[in-house]
Design a protein around this motif. Structure first.
Motif, PDB file in Angstrom:
ATOM      1  N   PRO A  63      28.033 -25.351  -9.160  1.00 55.69           N
ATOM      2  CA  PRO A  63      27.062 -25.097  -9.750  1.00 55.69           C
ATOM      3  C   PRO A  63      25.709 -24.601  -9.058  1.00 55.69           C
ATOM      4  CG  PRO A  63      27.121 -27.509  -9.611  1.00 55.69           C
ATOM      5  CD  PRO A  63      28.229 -26.874  -8.954  1.00 55.69           C
ATOM      6  N   GLU A  64      25.194 -23.589  -9.960  1.00 55.60           N
ATOM      7  CA  GLU A  64      23.743 -23.289  -9.229  1.00 55.60           C
ATOM      8  C   GLU A  64      22.728 -24.394  -9.088  1.00 55.60           C
ATOM      9  OE1 GLU A  64      22.168 -20.020 -11.367  1.00 55.60           O
ATOM     10  OE2 GLU A  64      23.811 -18.820 -11.093  1.00 55.60           O
ATOM     11  N   ASP A  65      22.741 -25.450  -9.987  1.00 56.16           N
ATOM     12  CA  ASP A  65      21.851 -26.383 -10.033  1.00 56.16           C
ATOM     13  C   ASP A  65      22.486 -28.037  -9.462  1.00 56.16           C
ATOM     14  OD1 ASP A  65      19.933 -28.220 -10.515  1.00 56.16           O
ATOM     15  OD2 ASP A  65      20.140 -28.233 -12.552  1.00 56.16           O
ATOM     16  N   PRO A  66      22.400 -28.235  -8.481  1.00 51.95           N
ATOM     17  CA  PRO A  66      23.054 -29.387  -7.988  1.00 51.95           C
ATOM     18  C   PRO A  66      22.605 -30.757  -8.722  1.00 51.95           C
ATOM     19  CG  PRO A  66      21.877 -28.220  -6.096  1.00 51.95           C
ATOM     20  CD  PRO A  66      21.398 -27.540  -7.495  1.00 51.95           C
ATOM     21  N   ALA A  67      21.622 -30.787  -9.393  1.00 46.59           N
ATOM     22  CA  ALA A  67      21.405 -31.725 -10.388  1.00 46.59           C
ATOM     23  C   ALA A  67      22.243 -32.039 -11.475  1.00 46.59           C
ATOM     24  CB  ALA A  67      19.965 -31.568 -10.834  1.00 46.59           C
ATOM     25  N   SER A  68      22.883 -30.840 -11.564  1.00 46.39           N
ATOM     26  CA  SER A  68      24.009 -30.860 -12.637  1.00 46.39           C
ATOM     27  C   SER A  68      25.446 -31.765 -12.424  1.00 46.39           C
ATOM     28  CB  SER A  68      24.662 -29.527 -13.260  1.00 46.39           C
ATOM     29  OG  SER A  68      25.199 -28.949 -12.322  1.00 46.39           O
ATOM     30  N   TYR A  69      25.154 -32.218 -11.099  1.00 54.76           N
ATOM     31  CA  TYR A  69      26.392 -33.134 -10.380  1.00 54.76           C
ATOM     32  C   TYR A  69      26.307 -34.588 -11.124  1.00 54.76           C
ATOM     33  CZ  TYR A  69      27.778 -29.831  -6.710  1.00 54.76           C
ATOM     34  OH  TYR A  69      28.156 -28.797  -6.140  1.00 54.76           O
ATOM     35  N   ARG A  70      25.139 -34.810 -11.930  1.00 46.42           N
ATOM     36  CA  ARG A  70      24.736 -36.300 -12.561  1.00 46.42           C
ATOM     37  C   ARG A  70      25.548 -36.653 -13.376  1.00 46.42           C
ATOM     38  NH1 ARG A  70      18.650 -37.688 -14.449  1.00 46.42           N
ATOM     39  NH2 ARG A  70      19.714 -37.110 -16.428  1.00 46.42           N
ATOM     40  N   CYS A  71      26.171 -37.632 -13.469  1.00 49.52           N
ATOM     41  CA  CYS A  71      27.439 -37.895 -14.443  1.00 49.52           C
ATOM     42  C   CYS A  71      27.180 -37.636 -15.907  1.00 49.52           C
ATOM     43  CB  CYS A  71      27.652 -39.553 -14.201  1.00 49.52           C
ATOM     44  SG  CYS A  71      28.985 -39.962 -15.318  1.00 49.52           S
ATOM     45  N   ASP A  72      25.976 -38.171 -16.430  1.00 43.76           N
ATOM     46  CA  ASP A  72      25.582 -38.005 -17.952  1.00 43.76           C
ATOM     47  C   ASP A  72      25.593 -36.258 -18.331  1.00 43.76           C
ATOM     48  OD1 ASP A  72      23.120 -37.779 -16.135  1.00 43.76           O
ATOM     49  OD2 ASP A  72      21.842 -37.531 -18.077  1.00 43.76           O
ATOM     50  N   ARG A  73      25.222 -35.521 -17.140  1.00 46.48           N
ATOM     51  CA  ARG A  73      25.360 -34.001 -17.291  1.00 46.48           C
ATOM     52  C   ARG A  73      26.521 -33.439 -17.631  1.00 46.48           C
ATOM     53  NH1 ARG A  73      20.285 -31.212 -14.316  1.00 46.48           N
ATOM     54  NH2 ARG A  73      21.133 -29.443 -15.528  1.00 46.48           N
ATOM     55  N   GLN A  74      27.587 -34.027 -16.912  1.00 48.76           N
ATOM     56  CA  GLN A  74      29.042 -33.794 -16.936  1.00 48.76           C
ATOM     57  C   GLN A  74      29.456 -33.736 -18.341  1.00 48.76           C
ATOM     58  OE1 GLN A  74      31.012 -33.570 -13.377  1.00 48.76           O
ATOM     59  NE2 GLN A  74      29.523 -34.618 -12.182  1.00 48.76           N
ATOM     60  N   VAL A  75      29.043 -34.685 -19.319  1.00 52.24           N
ATOM     61  CA  VAL A  75      29.556 -34.758 -20.447  1.00 52.24           C
ATOM     62  C   VAL A  75      29.797 -33.542 -21.340  1.00 52.24           C
ATOM     63  CG1 VAL A  75      29.302 -35.760 -22.646  1.00 52.24           C
ATOM     64  CG2 VAL A  75      28.813 -37.393 -20.716  1.00 52.24           C
ATOM     65  N   ASP A  76      28.878 -32.534 -21.099  1.00 46.33           N
ATOM     66  CA  ASP A  76      29.263 -31.329 -21.678  1.00 46.33           C
ATOM     67  C   ASP A  76      30.297 -30.551 -21.216  1.00 46.33           C
ATOM     68  OD1 ASP A  76      26.984 -31.582 -23.384  1.00 46.33           O
ATOM     69  OD2 ASP A  76      25.572 -30.729 -22.024  1.00 46.33           O
ATOM     70  N   ASP A  77      30.632 -30.894 -19.700  1.00 49.28           N
ATOM     71  CA  ASP A  77      31.882 -30.268 -19.110  1.00 49.28           C
ATOM     72  C   ASP A  77      33.128 -30.792 -19.799  1.00 49.28           C
ATOM     73  OD1 ASP A  77      29.931 -29.170 -17.436  1.00 49.28           O
ATOM     74  OD2 ASP A  77      30.827 -30.316 -15.713  1.00 49.28           O
ATOM     75  N   VAL A  78      33.203 -32.009 -20.159  1.00 50.96           N
ATOM     76  CA  VAL A  78      34.537 -32.624 -20.988  1.00 50.96           C
ATOM     77  C   VAL A  78      34.544 -31.920 -22.258  1.00 50.96           C
ATOM     78  CG1 VAL A  78      35.450 -34.640 -21.466  1.00 50.96           C
ATOM     79  CG2 VAL A  78      34.323 -34.507 -19.626  1.00 50.96           C
ATOM     80  N   GLU A  79      33.423 -31.845 -22.693  1.00 48.92           N
ATOM     81  CA  GLU A  79      33.594 -31.276 -24.298  1.00 48.92           C
ATOM     82  C   GLU A  79      33.746 -29.798 -24.597  1.00 48.92           C
ATOM     83  OE1 GLU A  79      32.767 -31.160 -28.650  1.00 48.92           O
ATOM     84  OE2 GLU A  79      33.716 -32.415 -27.131  1.00 48.92           O
ATOM     85  N   ALA A  80      33.600 -29.189 -23.176  1.00 44.81           N
ATOM     86  CA  ALA A  80      33.902 -27.699 -22.893  1.00 44.81           C
ATOM     87  C   ALA A  80      35.352 -27.655 -22.962  1.00 44.81           C
ATOM     88  CB  ALA A  80      33.052 -27.061 -21.756  1.00 44.81           C
ATOM     89  N   LEU A  81      35.882 -28.559 -22.005  1.00 42.20           N
ATOM     90  CA  LEU A  81      37.425 -28.554 -21.813  1.00 42.20           C
ATOM     91  C   LEU A  81      37.972 -29.080 -23.034  1.00 42.20           C
ATOM     92  CD1 LEU A  81      40.003 -28.722 -20.004  1.00 42.20           C
ATOM     93  CD2 LEU A  81      39.300 -31.232 -19.480  1.00 42.20           C
ATOM     94  N   ARG A  82      37.655 -29.713 -23.830  1.00 40.72           N
ATOM     95  CA  ARG A  82      38.349 -29.931 -24.914  1.00 40.72           C
ATOM     96  C   ARG A  82      38.380 -28.677 -26.081  1.00 40.72           C
ATOM     97  NH1 ARG A  82      37.270 -30.335 -30.274  1.00 40.72           N
ATOM     98  NH2 ARG A  82      35.202 -30.004 -29.877  1.00 40.72           N
ATOM     99  N   GLU A  83      37.212 -27.880 -26.056  1.00 44.89           N
ATOM    100  CA  GLU A  83      37.164 -26.781 -26.882  1.00 44.89           C
ATOM    101  C   GLU A  83      38.039 -25.877 -26.134  1.00 44.89           C
ATOM    102  OE1 GLU A  83      32.930 -25.783 -26.640  1.00 44.89           O
ATOM    103  OE2 GLU A  83      32.446 -27.379 -28.150  1.00 44.89           O
TER     104      GLU A  83
END
Length: 284
Positions: A63-83
């Protein structure tokens, strides 16, 4: 290899193998490529395993933003996978540190999770206390093994705040039921598969709000499996039973003789337990 795009524009990869209804499998590490999960001891004969490579790991983009590695911020990644999978609900299996992400996803999207299987889960997201004595008493179950004395001394040093870099390597045999060539190969691959920069951010300040997460999981209506390894230092069975008690409908299973990777330590017993829990119903 299929990919999907997250809300922040990062392209993530996932791997789909096996037969049967889909099962999303979140890897641990933290931030280790999903390859180490393999076919989960033959679970792929019963389920189509969907193994996402978390951002910055495996075949996924950085990712462009390393802060997005934080666990809570990856919740949106799981939701994107579901979609991406076009599923109304997910059956989720999460191993080790991946259970933190699964817990946060379930807390935020309880209506999107059909069943949740937590395999030797990390407890940081829910704030369960695992004491030094919990780990040491579990370790003492391994007395008599040829590597035990050196490993136990290193574990004592770690629990007492006297650890050296060598201490962490010395305790490696405790993570496996058998310290054989297969276990050593798994250990060696960890360093190659894990994104250390991402791992350092994964559980950083702000990632977890245990009290709020526990409250949310207490309202989750779906069935939950918490599977512990009998000799797992990372998640001693007592702590795993406490984890299961957070949910209204949870089953706590202790796999005899297993360490932190129960599908490697007893594939048949592991698959039987997980298949029995999941059943054969498609979560769509």
């Amino acid at each position: 290899m299929p990919t999907f795009t997250t809300p922040d524009g990062t392209t993530l990869a996932y791997h789909a193998t096996g037969e049967g209804p889909p099962l999303v499998c979140l890897p641990g590490g933290p931030m280790q490529a999903s390859a180490y999960l393999g076919d989960l001891g033959g679970l792929s004969a019963h389920r189509t395993l969907i193994r996402p490579d978390l951002r910055g790991t495996g075949d996924s983009a950085t990712p462009e933003d390393p802060a997005s590695y934080r666990c809570d911020r990856q919740v949106d990644d799981v939701e994107a996978l579901r979609e991406e999978l076009a599923l109304d609900h997910l059956d989720v299996l999460a191993h080790s540190a991946g259970a933190n992400l699964a817990a946060l996803y379930t807390a935020r999207h309880p209506d999107r999770v059909a069943r949740l299987a937590l395999i030797t889960p990390s407890v940081y997201a829910v704030g369960i206390d695992i004491t030094a004595e919990d780990r040491l008493s579990t370790a003492r179950l391994r007395q008599g093994e040829e590597w035990y004395d050196e490993a136990y001394a290193a574990l004592e040093a770690i629990t007492e705040g006297r650890a050296t870099p060598d201490s962490w390597e010395a305790v490696a045999p405790f993570w496996h039921a058998r310290w054989d060539d297969e276990a050593k190969a798994v250990r060696a691959a960890e360093g190659e598969q894990r994104n250390d920069e991402a791992a350092a951010v994964y559980g950083s300040d702000g990632a977890f709000e245990p009290e709020a997460t526990r409250a949310a999981l207490g309202g989750f209506a779906g069935p939950v499996l918490v599977l512990a390894g009998e000799v797992d230092l990372a998640g001693p069975p007592q702590a795993m039973r406490e984890y299961a008690e957070l949910f209204p409908d949870a089953e706590s299973v202790v796999q005899s003789g297993a360490g932190h990777f129960p599908w490697l330590d007893g594939a048949e017993r592991f698959v039987t337990a997980v298949v029995s829990f999941l059943g054969s119903t498609d979560p769509v």
